[in-house]
Structure formats: structure tokens, C-alpha cells
Design an enzyme around this catalytic site. Structure first.
Site, short mmCIF file in Angstrom:
data_model
loop_
_atom_site.label_atom_id
_atom_site.label_comp_id
_atom_site.label_asym_id
_atom_site.label_seq_id
_atom_site.Cartn_x
_atom_site.Cartn_y
_atom_site.Cartn_z
N ARG A 127 0.86 -1.19 0.00
CA ARG A 127 0.00 0.00 0.00
C ARG A 127 0.90 1.24 0.00
O ARG A 127 2.07 1.17 0.36
CB ARG A 127 -0.92 0.02 1.22
CG ARG A 127 -0.20 0.21 2.55
CD ARG A 127 -1.19 0.64 3.63
NE ARG A 127 -0.67 0.68 4.98
CZ ARG A 127 0.04 1.67 5.51
NH1 ARG A 127 0.38 2.73 4.77
NH2 ARG A 127 0.45 1.64 6.77
N ASN B 156 8.33 7.29 4.13
CA ASN B 156 7.70 8.22 5.06
C ASN B 156 8.01 9.67 4.74
O ASN B 156 8.04 10.06 3.59
CB ASN B 156 8.04 7.83 6.50
CG ASN B 156 6.78 7.53 7.28
OD1 ASN B 156 5.75 8.19 7.09
ND2 ASN B 156 6.82 6.56 8.15
N ASP C 151 9.09 9.52 11.38
CA ASP C 151 7.84 9.33 10.64
C ASP C 151 7.62 10.52 9.71
O ASP C 151 8.44 10.79 8.84
CB ASP C 151 6.70 9.12 11.64
CG ASP C 151 5.50 8.40 11.05
OD1 ASP C 151 5.22 8.57 9.85
OD2 ASP C 151 4.80 7.67 11.78
#
Length: 299
Positions: free
Chosen positions: A101, A154, A204
Site C-alpha cells: 500500500r 515516510n 515518521d
């Protein structure tokens, strides 16, 4: 720095809140809940959150020049019409990898949508390694693949002079820099700009301020850190009341407020009882810096 104030503006309990972006036209913060499969919009005027459910994990959202939004949905780039709640596919990637994904995505200063893929997680940050790639969607809806062998694609952003592209592959625990060609969208000469300390945990989402410094949300680290890409040094740490901080952006009238998304996936009852705001959206004021307005997708 005692003037820094943190408030939870939306305690939605998102499973994986991500990809906050400020929509100036709407005076609203748009974000996604990846595993919750929804695109969400918090109005700074009404203080209410609206959500649109989608049919696959939705991992990033960006503004669109012609209005409304573009999103990464499963392994598709798609367009989202908010009022009509209508999603249309633009194009698909990684068709040979049914377990993949998209993850984080952002639009560059020329209006191209950069986004990377990863394998679906078994549990948070545990997944089949090296399955992802980094892609760009151009305004003519063509797609370029930059590289593969990515673990968790990310945080991404561009330097103020648009000559450097910053990027995070989370499990490398590094914030990387590339040379960037704004004319072509090509990247090259990858190098590590900052390696995370142990207590900072997993890098992140990321954004840049008007002084050219990077802000990185530290997943499982419960903080955002401010980095100087010139020196590779950490300048500031802002701790939040939740561990799973996922991404950050600047917003508000003059882009002086920071918005931070968070996650609750992978937390047991006891952990959640200690951190009832997990999965909420936070607003940080008093940082003394402003951010750069998001670029809209040109296609």
C-alpha cells in the site's frame, strides 16, 4: 521555550492518523486515518471534524490546484471531491505486489505528487522488508519510479531553495537528503542528514519551517524534533502526551501553529488508559517559527 503550548483539538482516536495538511481556503486541517480508511477535515472555525469513508487504506492527502484533494489509496493515486464524497482513480502502482500500500505523500514546489509504498504491516512497524518504492505523479498523470527496496516510505519535504529533497525510510532511522532538480523532478546523490537517537525511536512524517529547519514526528518517541539540515544537529525537542506521534505540518492563519497527528493501533487497554488522547490531533503554539504553505497538485 516555556511559551510552547500543546492542546488536543480532536480526540478522534484514529487508528493511524497521518498526513496533516492545512487547507487555507477552508481554514481547516485535512488528514487521514490509514487503517480507519477515512479522510478527515477539522474546521478551525466550527472545531468539528468531518470524515469521508473510503474503500482501502488511505495514507496521504494533498491539495489540488483545481480544487478539492488528491489522495493515495491502497496502491492508487486518486482524486477526492469533498462535497460529492466522490473518489476517482488517477493511476495505480505496484500492481505486482498485492500486499503493498502507499504510505506518506506530499506535493513538491512544482505541483508534482511524491508518494512511496510499503508492505502492509503485520503489526506496527513490523512488515516484509524492502517491498516499497518511491514514486512521483506528474500533472499529466504519468508516474515515475525513483527507487525501490524501501521499508516504510515516510516523511518528505523540500528545502526553501528547492535544491534539496528530504526523505525518510523509517526503518533506516535516518533523515536523508537528495539533490533535487525542480525543472525535472529528478533526485540524486542520497546521503544521511540525521540519525535518530535511541529515545527518539522511529522517524515518521516531516515538514519544514521558514528558517529552513526540519520538524520530524517520532513514532513511539512521543515527540517532534527540530533539525538543522546544514549541520545535521537537533535544535529542539517538543514532547507530546502520546507515544505514537506520526506526522506534523504548520497551519493556522499565518502558519505559526503546528498540527501533529497520532495513532492508537498496537496499543493495549492499559496503554490506552494511560494515554486517552492517543489517535488524537494536537495543536502546538508558541514555537516562535512559521511553516511553509503546502503546494497543490498541478494535475
Amino acid at each position: 521555550m516555556s511559551s510552547v503550548k500543546i492542546e488536543c483539538i480532536a480526540s478522534e482516536g484514529y487508528r493511524i492518523g497521518e498526513s496533516p495538511v492545512w487547507d487555507e481556503k477552508e481554514s481547516a486541517l485535512v488528514c487521514v486515518d490509514i487503517t480507519g480508511r477515512q479522510v478527515c477535515r477539522w474546521s478551525s472555525i466550527t472545531k468539528q471534524v468531518q470524515a469521508i469513508a473510503v474503500d482501502a487504506p488511505v495514507s496521504s492527502v494533498a491539495l489540488r490546484k483545481s480544487g478539492d484533494y488528491v489522495i493515495t489509496l491502497g496502491t492508487r493515486f486518486a482524486a477526492l471531491k469533498w462535497k460529492e464524497q466522490l473518489v476517482t482513480t488517477i493511476t495505480q502502482v505496484d500492481e505486482d505486489k498485492p500486499n503493498n500500500r502507499f504510505n506518506d505523500g506530499k506535493v513538491d514546489p512544482a505541483g508534482r505528487y511524491f508518494a512511496g509504498t510499503m508492505a502492509e504491516e503485520i503489526r506496527p512497524a513490523v512488515l516484509e522488508r524492502h517491498q516499497g518504492s518511491l514514486y512521483t505523479l506528474f500533472s499529466d498523470h504519468s508516474v515515475v519510479k525513483h527507487f525501490d527496496q524501501v521499508d516504510i516510505s515516510n516523511g518528505l519535504d523540500w528545502s526553501l531553495d528547492h535544491k534539496t529533497f528530504f526523505y525518510i525510510d523509517s526503518l533506516s532511522y535516518s533523515v536523508d537528503a537528495f539533490d533535487y532538480d525542480l525543472q525535472t523532478g529528478k533526485i540524486g546523490n542520497r546521503r544521511s542528514m540525521y540519525k535518530l537517537e535511541k529515545e527518539e525511536r522511529i522517524p515518521d512524517g516531516m515538514c519544514i519551517d521558514t528558517e529552513g529547519k526540519l520538524w520530524v514526528a517520532c513514532y513511539d518517541g512521543g515527540r517532534v524534533i527540530r533539525l538543522d539540515p546544514e549541520t545535521g544537529k537537533r535544535l529542539q525537542t517538543v514532547k507530546l502526551p502520546v507515544d505514537k506521534t506520526t506526522s506534523c505540518c504548520f497551519g493556522g492563519k499565518d502558519y505559526s501553529e503546528m498540527y501533529v497527528t497520532s495513532a492508537s493501533d498496537g496499543m493495549d487497554k492499559e496503554w490506552l488508559s494511560r494515554q486517552p488522547q492517543a489517535g488524537g490531533i494536537f495543536k502546538i503554539t508558541g514555537l516562535g517559527v512559521k511553516g511553509v504553505a503546502p503546494y497543490p497538485f498541478a494535475g
